[in-house]
Write a protein that holds these residues in place. Structure first.
Motif, PDB file in Angstrom:
ATOM      1  N   ARG A  17      43.325   0.553  17.110  1.00  0.00           N
ATOM      2  CA  ARG A  17      43.277   1.289  18.657  1.00  0.00           C
ATOM      3  C   ARG A  17      44.166   1.542  19.022  1.00  0.00           C
ATOM      4  O   ARG A  17      45.305   2.753  19.992  1.00  0.00           O
ATOM      5  CB  ARG A  17      42.789  -0.494  19.230  1.00  0.00           C
ATOM      6  CG  ARG A  17      40.885  -0.388  19.131  1.00  0.00           C
ATOM      7  CD  ARG A  17      40.848  -2.046  19.858  1.00  0.00           C
ATOM      8  NE  ARG A  17      39.487  -2.145  20.023  1.00  0.00           N
ATOM      9  CZ  ARG A  17      39.213  -3.489  19.357  1.00  0.00           C
ATOM     10  NH1 ARG A  17      39.704  -4.449  20.155  1.00  0.00           N
ATOM     11  NH2 ARG A  17      37.634  -3.298  19.252  1.00  0.00           N
ATOM     12  N   ALA A  18      45.461   1.216  18.772  1.00  0.00           N
ATOM     13  CA  ALA A  18      46.722   1.580  19.074  1.00  0.00           C
ATOM     14  C   ALA A  18      47.192   2.923  18.562  1.00  0.00           C
ATOM     15  O   ALA A  18      47.688   3.881  18.964  1.00  0.00           O
ATOM     16  CB  ALA A  18      48.076   0.213  18.947  1.00  0.00           C
ATOM     17  N   LEU A  19      46.763   3.202  17.035  1.00  0.00           N
ATOM     18  CA  LEU A  19      47.182   3.956  17.077  1.00  0.00           C
ATOM     19  C   LEU A  19      46.379   5.190  17.171  1.00  0.00           C
ATOM     20  O   LEU A  19      46.405   6.695  17.386  1.00  0.00           O
ATOM     21  CB  LEU A  19      46.645   4.091  14.811  1.00  0.00           C
ATOM     22  CG  LEU A  19      47.563   3.654  14.274  1.00  0.00           C
ATOM     23  CD1 LEU A  19      46.733   3.278  12.190  1.00  0.00           C
ATOM     24  CD2 LEU A  19      48.926   4.488  14.687  1.00  0.00           C
ATOM     25  N   LEU A  20      44.845   5.217  17.896  1.00  0.00           N
ATOM     26  CA  LEU A  20      43.698   5.574  18.205  1.00  0.00           C
ATOM     27  C   LEU A  20      44.413   6.017  19.649  1.00  0.00           C
ATOM     28  O   LEU A  20      44.269   7.809  19.657  1.00  0.00           O
ATOM     29  CB  LEU A  20      42.058   5.453  18.916  1.00  0.00           C
ATOM     30  CG  LEU A  20      41.179   5.874  19.514  1.00  0.00           C
ATOM     31  CD1 LEU A  20      40.517   6.843  19.018  1.00  0.00           C
ATOM     32  CD2 LEU A  20      40.320   4.700  19.534  1.00  0.00           C
ATOM     33  N   ALA A  21      45.381   5.470  19.981  1.00  0.00           N
ATOM     34  CA  ALA A  21      45.392   6.160  21.368  1.00  0.00           C
ATOM     35  C   ALA A  21      47.171   6.483  21.323  1.00  0.00           C
ATOM     36  O   ALA A  21      47.015   7.394  22.094  1.00  0.00           O
ATOM     37  CB  ALA A  21      46.177   4.984  22.648  1.00  0.00           C
ATOM     38  N   ASP A  22      47.271   6.327  19.970  1.00  0.00           N
ATOM     39  CA  ASP A  22      48.436   7.516  19.966  1.00  0.00           C
ATOM     40  C   ASP A  22      48.205   9.096  19.604  1.00  0.00           C
ATOM     41  O   ASP A  22      48.377   9.948  19.764  1.00  0.00           O
ATOM     42  CB  ASP A  22      49.290   6.940  18.887  1.00  0.00           C
ATOM     43  CG  ASP A  22      50.051   5.714  18.650  1.00  0.00           C
ATOM     44  OD1 ASP A  22      50.804   5.754  19.696  1.00  0.00           O
ATOM     45  OD2 ASP A  22      50.591   5.429  18.197  1.00  0.00           O
ATOM     46  N   SER A  23      47.028   8.865  18.634  1.00  0.00           N
ATOM     47  CA  SER A  23      46.177  10.205  18.663  1.00  0.00           C
ATOM     48  C   SER A  23      46.001  10.669  19.591  1.00  0.00           C
ATOM     49  O   SER A  23      45.506  12.306  19.535  1.00  0.00           O
ATOM     50  CB  SER A  23      44.993  10.301  17.690  1.00  0.00           C
ATOM     51  OG  SER A  23      43.738   9.108  18.319  1.00  0.00           O
ATOM     52  N   VAL A  24      45.390  10.535  20.678  1.00  0.00           N
ATOM     53  CA  VAL A  24      45.084  10.861  22.574  1.00  0.00           C
ATOM     54  C   VAL A  24      46.332  11.369  22.666  1.00  0.00           C
ATOM     55  O   VAL A  24      46.203  12.507  23.388  1.00  0.00           O
ATOM     56  CB  VAL A  24      44.812  10.314  22.862  1.00  0.00           C
ATOM     57  CG1 VAL A  24      43.776  10.401  24.400  1.00  0.00           C
ATOM     58  CG2 VAL A  24      43.119   9.170  22.277  1.00  0.00           C
TER      59      VAL A  24
END
Length: 212
Positions: A17-24
């Motif tokens: 989820r942290a990686l997802l937030a970073d990608s956004v």
């Protein structure tokens, strides 16, 4: 533009989820800016299909779509991460209208052939559907639909009006709720269906609602 592709449901966790937030965050830094938002504001297109395809490549359009239909089978927590990040940059692409509302309604439907055909196309960004269910201001009960669906040549003939349709500006098809003899049905209506008429009602933020 770079960005982490969302992992499948089996792999999701706090780290992902942290990686997802970073990608956004990376997307709104590299893939959009306020000048683009201003250029699109008030236009008949409202948003950029090329940017929509990039969002599809990152896996965001399939977050709520079950894996058997080409999606990721994740949940609202992951979708909220994407939606919150895009909202910070005022991104005009219809994530909620299509990847949440239309995708969820289509996935919950009973027409397996339609789901097999159209959900993968939604996930890939190839087809952009919009959910058309509301008819009057303040009426939030889909079962109160006055739109009629009568059997016609192996399908249905629709009559009625749907209002307040988000994401209608470039929608390729509409998921329309209607009253049939056996109750409420959810029907796939391509934009270019003979007899279908779409009008756009401008909103204060430069987007529009559709009236079908």
């Amino acid at each position: 533009m770079t960005g982490a592709i969302v992992p499948p449901a089996a792999a999701i966790g706090t780290e992902h989820r942290a990686l997802l937030a970073d990608s956004v965050a990376d997307f709104i830094t590299r893939g959009t800016d306020i000048a683009r938002v201003r250029r699109l504001r008030g236009t008949s297109t409202e948003y950029d299909r090329a940017v929509w395809k990039k969002m599809a490549e990152l896996g965001w359009l399939g977050i709520l779509v079950p894996e058997q239909y080409g999606g990721l089978g994740l949940g609202l927590t992951e979708m909220a991460i994407v939606a919150r990040g895009l909202a910070r940059a005022l991104v005009p692409e219809p994530l909620t209208a299509t990847a949440v509302l239309a995708a969820t309604a289509l996935a919950a439907g009973e027409n397996e052939a339609l789901k097999r055909d159209e959900l993968p196309r939604l996930v890939s960004g190839e087809t952009l559907p919009a959910l058309a269910w509301q008819e009057a201001a303040g009426v939030l009960d889909a079962a109160a639909s006055r739109t009629r669906a009568e059997p016609f040549e192996g399908g249905y003939k629709l009559s009625g009006v749907k209002r307040f349709i988000p994401g209608a500006a470039q929608a390729d098809a509409f998921l329309v709720t209607a009253q049939a003899a056996n109750g409420i049905v959810l029907l796939w209506l391509p934009r270019d269906t003979p007899g279908a008429q779409l009008e756009l009602e401008p909103l204060a933020d430069g987007r529009s609602f559709g009236t079908l």
